[in-house]
Scaffold this motif. Sequence first.
Motif, PDB file in Angstrom:
ATOM      1  N   ARG B 170      -5.410 -33.556 -32.245  1.00  0.00           N
ATOM      2  CA  ARG B 170      -4.790 -34.534 -33.160  1.00  0.00           C
ATOM      3  C   ARG B 170      -4.378 -35.798 -32.419  1.00  0.00           C
ATOM      4  O   ARG B 170      -4.068 -35.775 -31.240  1.00  0.00           O
ATOM      5  CB  ARG B 170      -3.595 -33.889 -33.869  1.00  0.00           C
ATOM      6  CG  ARG B 170      -4.110 -32.773 -34.790  1.00  0.00           C
ATOM      7  CD  ARG B 170      -3.060 -32.174 -35.675  1.00  0.00           C
ATOM      8  NE  ARG B 170      -3.701 -31.196 -36.553  1.00  0.00           N
ATOM      9  CZ  ARG B 170      -3.491 -31.091 -37.859  1.00  0.00           C
ATOM     10  NH1 ARG B 170      -2.618 -31.898 -38.450  1.00  0.00           N
ATOM     11  NH2 ARG B 170      -4.136 -30.195 -38.578  1.00  0.00           N
ATOM     12  N   SER B 171      -4.365 -36.889 -33.151  1.00  0.00           N
ATOM     13  CA  SER B 171      -3.965 -38.161 -32.553  1.00  0.00           C
ATOM     14  C   SER B 171      -2.454 -38.221 -32.406  1.00  0.00           C
ATOM     15  O   SER B 171      -1.715 -37.423 -32.998  1.00  0.00           O
ATOM     16  CB  SER B 171      -4.437 -39.333 -33.413  1.00  0.00           C
ATOM     17  OG  SER B 171      -5.829 -39.323 -33.550  1.00  0.00           O
ATOM     18  N   LEU B 172      -2.017 -39.209 -31.633  1.00  0.00           N
ATOM     19  CA  LEU B 172      -0.600 -39.442 -31.361  1.00  0.00           C
ATOM     20  C   LEU B 172      -0.147 -40.728 -32.043  1.00  0.00           C
ATOM     21  O   LEU B 172      -0.882 -41.719 -32.065  1.00  0.00           O
ATOM     22  CB  LEU B 172      -0.388 -39.584 -29.855  1.00  0.00           C
ATOM     23  CG  LEU B 172      -0.701 -38.347 -29.012  1.00  0.00           C
ATOM     24  CD1 LEU B 172      -0.819 -38.731 -27.535  1.00  0.00           C
ATOM     25  CD2 LEU B 172       0.396 -37.294 -29.204  1.00  0.00           C
ATOM     26  N   HIS B 173       1.059 -40.699 -32.574  1.00  0.00           N
ATOM     27  CA  HIS B 173       1.647 -41.885 -33.209  1.00  0.00           C
ATOM     28  C   HIS B 173       3.020 -42.074 -32.572  1.00  0.00           C
ATOM     29  O   HIS B 173       3.961 -41.333 -32.883  1.00  0.00           O
ATOM     30  CB  HIS B 173       1.763 -41.668 -34.725  1.00  0.00           C
ATOM     31  CG  HIS B 173       0.455 -41.327 -35.387  1.00  0.00           C
ATOM     32  ND1 HIS B 173      -0.318 -42.265 -36.015  1.00  0.00           N
ATOM     33  CD2 HIS B 173      -0.224 -40.150 -35.485  1.00  0.00           C
ATOM     34  CE1 HIS B 173      -1.422 -41.681 -36.492  1.00  0.00           C
ATOM     35  NE2 HIS B 173      -1.384 -40.400 -36.192  1.00  0.00           N
ATOM     36  N   TYR B 174       3.127 -43.045 -31.683  1.00  0.00           N
ATOM     37  CA  TYR B 174       4.360 -43.201 -30.895  1.00  0.00           C
ATOM     38  C   TYR B 174       5.482 -43.796 -31.735  1.00  0.00           C
ATOM     39  O   TYR B 174       5.248 -44.689 -32.564  1.00  0.00           O
ATOM     40  CB  TYR B 174       4.102 -44.112 -29.691  1.00  0.00           C
ATOM     41  CG  TYR B 174       5.238 -44.108 -28.695  1.00  0.00           C
ATOM     42  CD1 TYR B 174       5.621 -42.928 -28.075  1.00  0.00           C
ATOM     43  CD2 TYR B 174       5.932 -45.262 -28.392  1.00  0.00           C
ATOM     44  CE1 TYR B 174       6.661 -42.902 -27.160  1.00  0.00           C
ATOM     45  CE2 TYR B 174       6.980 -45.255 -27.465  1.00  0.00           C
ATOM     46  CZ  TYR B 174       7.335 -44.056 -26.866  1.00  0.00           C
ATOM     47  OH  TYR B 174       8.377 -44.033 -25.970  1.00  0.00           O
ATOM     48  N   VAL B 175       6.688 -43.323 -31.511  1.00  0.00           N
ATOM     49  CA  VAL B 175       7.855 -43.909 -32.175  1.00  0.00           C
ATOM     50  C   VAL B 175       8.679 -44.673 -31.143  1.00  0.00           C
ATOM     51  O   VAL B 175       8.638 -45.900 -31.085  1.00  0.00           O
ATOM     52  CB  VAL B 175       8.707 -42.836 -32.879  1.00  0.00           C
ATOM     53  CG1 VAL B 175       9.837 -43.499 -33.655  1.00  0.00           C
ATOM     54  CG2 VAL B 175       7.851 -41.996 -33.812  1.00  0.00           C
TER      55      VAL B 175
END
Lengths: 192, 192
Positions: B170-175
């Motif tokens: 899965r891809s990463l979505h940085y916060v």
Amino acid sequence: MTSNVAPVPLEKATRLLNHGPTVLVSARHAGEDNVMAAAWACALDYTPPKLTVVLDKMTRTRPLVEGSGIFAIQVPTAAQMQLTFDVGHRSLHDDADKLANCGVKLFGIDGHDLPFVSGCSAWLACKLIPEKHNQQIYDLFIGEIVGAWADTRAFENGHWKFETADPAWRSLHYVAGGQFYATGESLVAPSK
Amino acid sequence: MTSNVAPVPLEKATRLLNHGPTVLVSARHAGEDNVMAAAWACALDYTPPKLTVVLDKMTRTRPLVEGSGIFAIQVPTAAQMQLTFDVGHRSLHDDADKLANCGVKLFGIDGHDLPFVSGCSAWLACKLIPEKHNQQIYDLFIGEIVGAWADTRAFENGHWKFETADPAWRSLHYVAGGQFYATGESLVAPSK
């Protein structure tokens, strides 16, 4: 505005977009309101906070943004998947009752003459930074974020709460052909 | 290049970014390679495919992009969370062995003199479209996507396979603060 909509400090405003959600773009000009979906929106700067959004020349929202110089970006929820798809695939050009037919309800926020979409998790009021070359050649619009709010059931104290909130609050990440991915599990990198 | 890395047709290239993942930016110039993380990257156009990415003046990757006029954007996986965080928080300025210390392994793709990062789910070779004003004022870089590839275990036949692939893809979505969200469940809007 419902009692769950709380201001977000401008220095935290880009956190509302940092995870790359598909957004709704809304604008008002000369008595006309419209709302469209945009997967191509992105944070651009922290101070003052800015963002980019791609607005195709075919959209009816674009001239409202160009005419008024302001627009709203909002983060729709998994519960709004059908609404998000529909506002992205119907045009005011063809359907004068587009917003009603898509189930969009608008609300106001004091001090901003913008049509905000009810039920989203976050809202950003933006002032267009006119860049004619970008707009004409790339359909690329730059906005300064001048106001930010979030529903405290989804984002509070500067942090998204997807780990504990109802999954209906998760953001949408559009792919193509009506398919989205919801925001998924939280992963934390230990500092070394 | 491993046997699982397959070309993606350029007309489908923006699908690799459409869900808003955090990306790795890599570049090579005058014998120097570097890799950084960027949450602020976004598709810009379909034909020819283009993207935007924000490259701060403090980064060591930026002058490599300016010097060579080319760069790679790649989509890291959940399995690469620590690598993604580390390349975003260490600088070649301070650590000459940054890439090795972050666990980055590079590979080549014929016809592109770029350092591609092994283990990602997708790779985009980009040619810088010089826009001095955007670069200087906004740190905003525009690239034309001239080559696209994906690992067929994560993306095949024009579609991400997160529903069936191992969650490590899965891809990463940085916060912020070391926290990411992984790409989550698939949601499909029925056409009305």
